[in-house]
Design an enzyme around this catalytic site. Structure first.
Site, short mmCIF file in Angstrom:
data_model
loop_
_atom_site.label_atom_id
_atom_site.label_comp_id
_atom_site.label_asym_id
_atom_site.label_seq_id
_atom_site.Cartn_x
_atom_site.Cartn_y
_atom_site.Cartn_z
N PHE A 97 0.84 -1.20 0.00
CA PHE A 97 0.00 0.00 0.00
C PHE A 97 0.88 1.26 0.00
O PHE A 97 1.75 1.40 -0.85
CB PHE A 97 -1.01 -0.05 1.14
CG PHE A 97 -2.07 -1.11 0.93
CD1 PHE A 97 -3.07 -0.93 -0.01
CD2 PHE A 97 -2.07 -2.30 1.66
CE1 PHE A 97 -4.03 -1.91 -0.24
CE2 PHE A 97 -3.03 -3.27 1.44
CZ PHE A 97 -4.02 -3.08 0.49
N SER A 98 0.69 2.17 0.95
CA SER A 98 1.35 3.48 0.85
C SER A 98 2.84 3.46 1.19
O SER A 98 3.50 4.49 1.05
CB SER A 98 0.63 4.50 1.73
OG SER A 98 -0.61 4.84 1.14
N VAL A 99 3.39 2.33 1.60
CA VAL A 99 4.86 2.22 1.62
C VAL A 99 5.39 2.41 0.19
O VAL A 99 6.52 2.84 -0.01
CB VAL A 99 5.30 0.88 2.23
CG1 VAL A 99 6.80 0.67 2.10
CG2 VAL A 99 4.90 0.82 3.71
N SER A 100 4.52 2.13 -0.78
CA SER A 100 4.86 2.41 -2.19
C SER A 100 5.25 3.87 -2.37
O SER A 100 6.14 4.20 -3.18
CB SER A 100 3.67 2.10 -3.10
OG SER A 100 3.19 0.78 -2.93
N LYS A 101 4.56 4.77 -1.68
CA LYS A 101 4.88 6.20 -1.78
C LYS A 101 6.33 6.46 -1.39
O LYS A 101 7.04 7.25 -2.03
CB LYS A 101 3.94 7.01 -0.89
CG LYS A 101 2.47 7.00 -1.28
CD LYS A 101 1.65 7.82 -0.31
CE LYS A 101 0.20 7.96 -0.74
NZ LYS A 101 -0.57 6.71 -0.66
#
Length: 382
Positions: free
Chosen positions: A108-112
């Site tokens: 999820f937002s670890v992708s950011k």
């Protein structure tokens, strides 16, 4: 891997982020949403599980402040994979019984945060300017909230947009955004555009860019498009060539793509926990020749402290800040955080990197987040 208590045919685009299906789907996202491969090195020999013996004495206040052991808390917090690295060496790992060791897990937002590092690498190579307007790379933002914003404001989540980040939305703007990414089934009577078209249609909110931290996922999806335009290559290839292979990530990662192949840089990456620990260790080692020390030091610089104080995520890290999609906690740590319980935690003083991948039933659970932070700090203090 034990058999799931449901048939594969029951997992659909409409329910893949819901319990009980998420325990399977979070490690098989490419079977549900079209995905591009992020090639790894495929050359490093895997080691077997180590277990948690090195952390057997850890105790901390878990949920509801009740003392908890590490194994109990990992199970209680719906963890799927867990890795602890000290001074570049894995000293402990754990995997839930249902977890498949051969499959990358969605982060999820670890992708950011990975997108932020890729931006730093491309800037170091002279391919990207953080000070430039977004429109230099994506002219299509003309007339949108992003028309008069800079790339740095995009990477710091300081864009004023008329958009609400609402993970449980079923009928509003966020749900339509998810349909544009390919994450939700389409509504025939109200079709969503492709992701780039959706983002370029978001209007400006109240106030000016740069005044406050406003966490909005479309910002990072647009950042992924900026990186593609700046470097002239697809997001998955850029991440593989400039970061993934450079840190020695063994396994291939994946990233979901929309109907026209645009990568979901904000939340669509799947990866193995040990490979994410290598990324965390890169930051602990101040770039290790892959990234400039100046870029890494800037993540800790607290330059955007005032914007953070005016923002919408202050509760978790009251003394923190946010830079290039990384959280600086205010206590000498960096964190990458994703919904449903995804974490990278970096504490240079103790030479510790921790990765926690989960299938928590709620996208956001503030009480659980605080308990997870207590766990991380207990490990770093051991």
């Amino acid at each position: 891997m034990p058999e799931a208590n449901f048939n594969r045919a029951e997992v659909t685009l409409a329910n893949w982020r819901s319990v009980p299906y998420s325990r399977w789907s979070f490690e098989h996202v490419s079977e549900i949403v079209p995905s591009a491969v992020i090639p790894g090195t495929r050359g490093r020999e895997s080691t077997g599980p180590i277990g948690l013996d090195a952390l057997s004495g850890i105790s901390f206040a878990g949920l509801k402040g009740i003392p908890s052991s590490l194994p109990d808390f990992l199970a209680e917090s719906e963890t799927d994979e867990f890795v602890v690295m000290k001074d570049g060496r894995v000293i402990a790992d754990w995997r839930a019984p249902h977890s498949d060791p051969s499959c990358p897990h969605i982060i999820f937002s670890v992708s950011k945060s990975l997108t932020g590092l890729l931006g730093g690498i491309l800037a170091d190579k002279g391919l990207l300017s953080f000070n430039s307007p977004i429109s230099r790379y994506v002219p299509g933002v003309a007339g949108s909230a992003y028309a008069d914003a800079t790339v740095q404001q995009l990477f710091d989540m300081e864009i004023s947009v008329d958009f609400v980040e609402s993970y449980l939305d079923t009928s509003g703007g966020f749900e339509r955004y998810r349909r544009s990414t390919g994450w939700n089934p389409e509504k025939p009577g109200d079709p969503a555009p492709d992701m780039k078209t959706f983002i370029c249609g978001i209007g400006k909110g109240a106030g000016s860019h740069g005044e406050r931290h406003a966490y909005r996922s479309p910002n990072t999806d647009l950042a992924g498009i900026v990186l593609e335009r700046a470097a002239g290559a697809r997001f998955a290839s850029l991440l593989s060539d400039h970061l993934w292979k450079a840190v020695g990530a063994e396994a291939d990662g994946m990233v979901t793509v929309d109907r026209i192949g645009t990568a979901r840089a904000a939340g669509g990456i799947s990866a193995m926990a040990r490979d994410l620990a290598l990324v965390g260790d890169l930051l602990r080692r101040r770039g290790a020749g892959i990234m400039s020390e100046d870029f890494i030091a800037d993540l800790w610089s607290r330059k955007r402290r005032e914007a953070w104080k005016n923002g919408d995520q202050l509760e978790l890290f009251p003394e923190g800040s946010y830079r290039n999609y990384w959280y600086e906690t205010g206590a000498g740590e960096l964190a990458a955080i994703g919904i449903h319980g995804q974490w990278i935690w970096i504490h240079p003083e103790s030479e510790t990197v921790i990765v926690k991948l989960s299938s928590q039933r709620l996208p956001v659970d503030p009480a659980l987040d605080h308990a997870i932070v207590r766990m991380m700090r207990a490990i770093c203090g051991s």
